[in-house]
Design an enzyme around this catalytic site. Structure first.
Site, short mmCIF file in Angstrom:
data_model
loop_
_atom_site.label_atom_id
_atom_site.label_comp_id
_atom_site.label_asym_id
_atom_site.label_seq_id
_atom_site.Cartn_x
_atom_site.Cartn_y
_atom_site.Cartn_z
N TYR A 265 0.78 -1.42 -0.22
CA TYR A 265 0.17 -0.13 0.26
C TYR A 265 0.56 1.29 -0.07
CZ TYR A 265 -2.85 3.85 2.18
OH TYR A 265 -3.70 4.77 1.81
N1 LIG Z 1 -8.51 7.50 6.55
C1 LIG Z 1 -6.94 6.76 6.84
O1 LIG Z 1 -6.31 6.91 7.87
C2 LIG Z 1 -6.27 7.80 5.60
C3 LIG Z 1 -4.91 7.40 5.55
C4 LIG Z 1 -3.79 7.89 4.53
C5 LIG Z 1 -4.47 7.84 3.96
N2 LIG Z 1 -5.42 7.37 3.17
C6 LIG Z 1 -5.86 8.21 1.60
O2 LIG Z 1 -7.29 8.46 1.74
C7 LIG Z 1 -8.16 8.64 0.15
C8 LIG Z 1 -9.81 8.62 1.33
O3 LIG Z 1 -9.56 7.29 2.13
P1 LIG Z 1 -10.69 6.83 3.15
O4 LIG Z 1 -10.02 6.55 3.92
O5 LIG Z 1 -12.34 7.43 3.02
O6 LIG Z 1 -11.05 5.09 2.81
P2 LIG Z 1 -12.93 4.50 1.42
O7 LIG Z 1 -12.07 3.62 1.20
O8 LIG Z 1 -13.84 4.75 2.47
O9 LIG Z 1 -12.73 5.69 0.94
C9 LIG Z 1 -12.39 4.68 -1.11
C10 LIG Z 1 -13.21 5.07 -1.88
O10 LIG Z 1 -12.46 4.69 -3.38
C11 LIG Z 1 -13.82 3.99 -3.75
N3 LIG Z 1 -12.73 3.47 -4.63
C12 LIG Z 1 -11.21 2.61 -4.99
N4 LIG Z 1 -11.23 2.09 -5.70
C13 LIG Z 1 -12.04 2.78 -7.23
C14 LIG Z 1 -11.77 2.51 -8.43
N5 LIG Z 1 -10.40 2.07 -9.12
N6 LIG Z 1 -12.67 3.44 -8.94
C15 LIG Z 1 -13.40 3.91 -8.15
N7 LIG Z 1 -14.04 3.99 -6.55
C16 LIG Z 1 -12.72 3.10 -5.96
C17 LIG Z 1 -13.68 3.11 -2.34
O11 LIG Z 1 -15.24 2.57 -3.27
C18 LIG Z 1 -14.40 3.49 -1.72
O12 LIG Z 1 -15.67 4.49 -1.59
C19 LIG Z 1 -7.58 7.28 0.00
O13 LIG Z 1 -6.93 7.15 -0.73
C20 LIG Z 1 -6.84 6.68 1.51
O14 LIG Z 1 -5.39 5.25 0.43
C21 LIG Z 1 -6.23 7.13 3.86
#
Ligand SMILES: NC(=O)c1ccc[n+]([C@@H]2O[C@H](COP(=O)([O-])OP(=O)(O)OC[C@H]3O[C@@H](n4cnc5c(N)ncnc54)[C@H](O)[C@@H]3O)[C@@H](O)[C@H]2O)c1
Ligand SMILES: *[C@@H]1O[C@H](CO)[C@@H](O)[C@H](O)[C@H]1NC(C)=O
Length: 480
Positions: A265
């Site tokens: 990741y």
């Molecule tokens: N929540 C955290 O603590 C955290 C920390 C570091 C980075 N991030 C990053 O922040 C962003 C949002 O994270 P989150 O916590 O809301 O995660 P999340 O999984 O709730 O949201 C990501 C969304 O993207 C959608 N998705 C995934 N692959 C896809 C694709 N190929 N096409 C269309 N939609 C797709 C999923 O269905 C999901 O609803 C992500 O990029 C994640 O890597 C989150």
């Protein structure tokens, strides 16, 4: 042709002799060369595979939002568009569909942004979309509603967005054809790119989904912005604190090394930052990467520890803690402010989409968005126990080296300086908001301990009664 074949033959010969050398163990450096080449080839093959074959495998149901039956028009759009699933179908749902997209993306205030939000049915995406909409920006969402965690929660978030006038398309970011079509319909000023395969340990189970969404998907977004959008939008996207990997210097600063990822990741997010550099350099795209630090809050992600621990405490299941783990837990509202601040200060993309002329003027930025105060995970559990009125059944184990890092701690002085980012929510306050939402969403009745009752009710029937209660709580958590 003949020359081609000869060249191929020579290549094969070289590989064969390299293999022989490796087999005989005479030349050690040859083996590392071969390994390097094989890795490069495998990576290229993967990217190729996903770029050219993935879109055809995707469901092409460009249905509009609204999981509720209160929008029959959307429902029928869903039916019609998913039944005409041939790639040649260029209508994408027709005039009503296009009208709805334009409406959702249209700002309601003067000078408002028009933002394409990817991952809009995700945790951070939903909160950002609501905040943008509330201040009068236009928002169109995209999400593929994958089943990494329960899609019912994503549908519930989508319903929340639909109620505020934000449409979320059921589509994959690897669908370049759809993206181009959307940019033909709407002059998006910004892309807030949050779609990704998240989670650190799941990468050992499904490594290819990380490549598909976090590498190929990111390229798909950058491609449409660089080559097919006129004007080019500015892009803000989610990187991750995990890029710091095994970095030991705290607090983590943007200038620290990020070349020691501890998970696939993290490696895909780091790759994303390198890809961002290339698109900024070649096409003059304005790109801002945000390194989020363990974001939590209402409507959060069930795969994350604070959420999973809450499930377990409520249902009486044991929880496993990693000894010594500390996290810079960051409340969602603070992260949303950071995202909006980054969008507002993004600066223009300067490439010329039509002529393909490049310009080096566009900004390329990266910021930490954390809380700046790491908390031991054991303390996080302590706060949850207090809020839930119930003790956790804890099991503490040594941290395995399968992706998690022992601690995170953000230095956010750059974000503070450039867009006034100042996290203000303590873990106690933030978790209270989360638990309030959780209790409401899952219809949980909290079992606040009553000392006098427990004392008077001590008897033979007690364990059975306790067991019954446990079962009921588990059922409550899983229903909904
Ligand atoms: N929540 C955290 O603590 C955290 C920390 C570091 C980075 N991030 C990053 O922040 C962003 C949002 O994270 P989150 O916590 O809301 O995660 P999340 O999984 O709730 O949201 C990501 C969304 O993207 C959608 N998705 C995934 N692959 C896809 C694709 N190929 N096409 C269309 N939609 C797709 C999923 O269905 C999901 O609803 C992500 O990029 C994640 O890597 C989150
Ligand atoms: C945080 O980063 C800023 C800017 O790089 C730096 O000046 C400051 O010393 C850092 N703070 C700490 C505590 O390391």
């Amino acid at each position: 042709m003949a020359g081609d074949a000869a060249a191929k033959g020579m290549k094969l010969d070289r590989y064969a002799s390299a293999l022989r050398r490796v087999a005989s163990g005479k030349v050690v450096s040859a083996s590392s060369h071969l390994l390097f080449r094989a890795t490069v080839l495998a990576t290229l093959a993967l990217v190729f595979l996903f770029t050219f074959h993935y879109p055809s495998l995707l469901s092409r149901s460009f249905s509009l939002s609204s999981s509720s039956a209160s929008h029959p028009s959307h429902r029928s759009l869903l039916m019609s568009s998913s039944s005409s699933s041939s790639p040649a179908a260029a209508t994408y749902g027709g005039a009503a569909w296009e009208k709805e997209i334009r409406r959702s993306a249209r700002p309601t205030r003067d000078g408002g942004l028009a933002v394409l939000v990817t991952g809009a049915a995700g945790f951070v995406g939903t909160h950002c979309s609501l905040a943008l909409r509330a201040r009068g920006d236009g928002v169109l969402g995209i999400d593929n509603f994958n089943a990494y965690y329960t899609p019912s929660l994503k549908r519930a978030r989508q319903a929340r967005l639909a109620a505020r006038g934000v449409a979320v398309l059921d589509a994959d970011i690897n669908d370049g054809e759809l993206l181009r079509h959307l940019f033909d319909l709407v002059p998006f000023t910004h892309i807030l790119h949050l779609a990704a395969q998240a989670g650190v340990r799941y990468a050992m189970e499904a490594p290819q989904t990380y490549v598909a969404s976090n590498v190929a998907g990111l390229v798909s977004i950058f491609e449409v912005a660089a080559k097919h959008a006129d004007p080019q939008p500015s892009i803000v996207w989610a990187s991750s604190s995990s890029v710091y990997g095994l970095n030991k210097i705290t607090p983590f600063s943007e200038s620290h090394r990020t070349d020691q990822p501890a998970s696939l990741y993290a490696a895909t997010k780091k790759a994303g930052e390198a890809i961002a550099h290339a698109y900024n350099h070649i096409y003059g795209l304005s790109i801002t990467g945000l390194r989020f630090f363990t974001v939590y809050g209402p409507m959060g992600r069930p795969d994350m520890a604070y959420f999973a621990f809450t499930n377990s405490i409520v249902s009486g299941e044991p929880i496993t803690l990693f000894a010594g783990a500390r996290r810079d837990f960051t409340y969602i509202d603070d992260v949303v402010k950071g995202c909006l601040g980054a969008l507002d200060t993004a600066g223009r993309s300067t490439g010329d989409a039509k002529s393909g002329k490049k310009s080096g003027e566009a900004p390329l930025r990266v910021y930490n968005l954390g809380n700046t105060s790491p908390v031991p995970v054991t303390r996080m559990v302590g706060i949850l126990e207090k809020l839930l009125g119930k003790k956790a059944n804890k099991r503490v184990v040594a941290m395995p080296s399968n992706g998690d890092v022992p601690f995170t701690h953000a230095n956010v002085s750059h974000a503070a300086q450039d867009f006034g980012y100042r996290p203000t929510t303590s873990l106690e306050v933030g978790l209270r908001h989360f638990v309030d939402w959780y209790v409401d969403y899952y219809k949980v009745k909290l079992d606040v301990p009553k000392i006098s009752k427990v004392a008077s009710g001590a008897g033979g029937g007690k364990p059975a009664a306790k067991k019954k209660k446990k079962k009921a709580a588990a059922a409550m958590v899983t229903s909904s």
